[in-house]
Design an enzyme around this catalytic site. Sequence first.
Site, short mmCIF file in Angstrom:
data_model
loop_
_atom_site.label_atom_id
_atom_site.label_comp_id
_atom_site.label_asym_id
_atom_site.label_seq_id
_atom_site.Cartn_x
_atom_site.Cartn_y
_atom_site.Cartn_z
N HIS A 225 0.86 -1.20 0.00
CA HIS A 225 0.00 0.00 0.00
C HIS A 225 0.89 1.24 0.00
CE1 HIS A 225 -3.98 1.98 1.12
NE2 HIS A 225 -3.11 2.97 1.01
N HIS B 230 -9.82 1.31 -0.57
CA HIS B 230 -9.57 2.07 0.66
C HIS B 230 -10.89 2.18 1.42
CE1 HIS B 230 -5.84 3.36 -1.19
NE2 HIS B 230 -5.57 4.25 -0.24
N ASP C 262 -5.47 3.45 -9.21
CA ASP C 262 -6.47 3.98 -8.28
C ASP C 262 -7.44 4.84 -9.08
OD1 ASP C 262 -7.96 5.27 -6.38
OD2 ASP C 262 -6.25 6.07 -5.25
N ASP D 33 2.01 4.02 2.75
CA ASP D 33 1.06 4.96 2.14
C ASP D 33 1.75 6.04 1.31
OD1 ASP D 33 -1.59 5.42 1.63
OD2 ASP D 33 -2.06 6.44 3.50
N GLU E 287 -11.09 4.31 6.90
CA GLU E 287 -10.05 5.28 7.24
C GLU E 287 -10.76 6.59 7.62
OE1 GLU E 287 -7.89 6.79 3.92
OE2 GLU E 287 -6.19 7.50 5.09
ZN ZN Z 1 -3.65 4.94 0.55
#
Ligand code: ZN
Length: 352
Positions: free
Chosen positions: A31, A212, A153, A293, A215
Amino acid sequence: MVIAQYYLDTNMLKDKKNTDAIIEMPKAEIHLHLEGAFTFDFLFELIQKNGGDPGISSIEDLKKKFVFKDFSHFIQTWLWKNKFYRKPEDFEESAYQTIKNLSLQNVMYAEVFFSPWDFISQGMKIEEITEATISGIRRAEREYLIKCNLIADIVRNYGAETSIQRLNQITPYLNKGVIGIGLGGSEKEFPAVLFKEVFIEAKKRGFRTTVHAGEAAGAESVWSAILDLHAERIGHGVRAIEDPKLIGYLLEKQIPLEVCITSNIKTKVFDNLMEHPFDYMYKKGLNVSVNSDDPPMFGADITDELTMLYNKLDYSLNDLKTLTKKAIEASFLETSEKKKYSDKVDNYLKNN
Ligand SMILES: [Zn+2]
């Protein structure tokens, strides 16, 4: 000598011998966002090349620029640095330097998010950015002992209506550098269920999937990523702790969670390491891995994350090995390749 960019705070080291062992340990990262994983040396050169900035005359100035006051300052800085990416070769060099830097930390394998749509306002085509990025990664793979696959993404904020178009743009690169799709962006404003269609289609085409969730939003977002999108992995997933039923489900199904501890602390999902549920989740037997990240944005890369667990939570080298093997196991690699990388971790620790 070429030195990796990492951020070890030498004042907090428990012992040097094992810290060196953590640096040397073969690692995996599943990730990491390419747009948030540049090296400062690279970005400094890019800024100078593409017009400069009156406030940045040294790498130290640049590092100071990446200390954030709050989340909106973080986003502002993210957008500021994106505007210096002007040509395909900027993406080629950026990807090359980032993957090289991972290799210098002994990362053997990485699955890296990229989002070419973040740059279309600068007049570049998705194909140009994607091809340049793959080319930079291939160059790093040829020169260093590392393998890397990309996850596109498709970003919630660009809307569900146009998400199929983004999937189409990336499909020619499936299994030619790109292995899967991810879904980052504003979790609250753009819930996962909106993207059901694109995830069904992506799976049909052979894309692996990670979303994702858990979070910025709570457990319901993780449920939706699993039940609506059938995500194979969850990015973050830490707010699953708000729902004991979900924790039970994640435990039973062993759904991999790509946890990024420092990122969660820096974006104030949790106040500090002691408040962060990682230790609880790991000890409970959830399928967690440790990831970084956006290393230069948060001031910690994969080496720091593992060292932090060793220094501050008394994790053993064996725990760190287990976590690395969980990342490899949760990756989208073939079984034989997973075994090859897992064996490397085992063999390394046998000798340490
Ligand atoms: Zn991320």
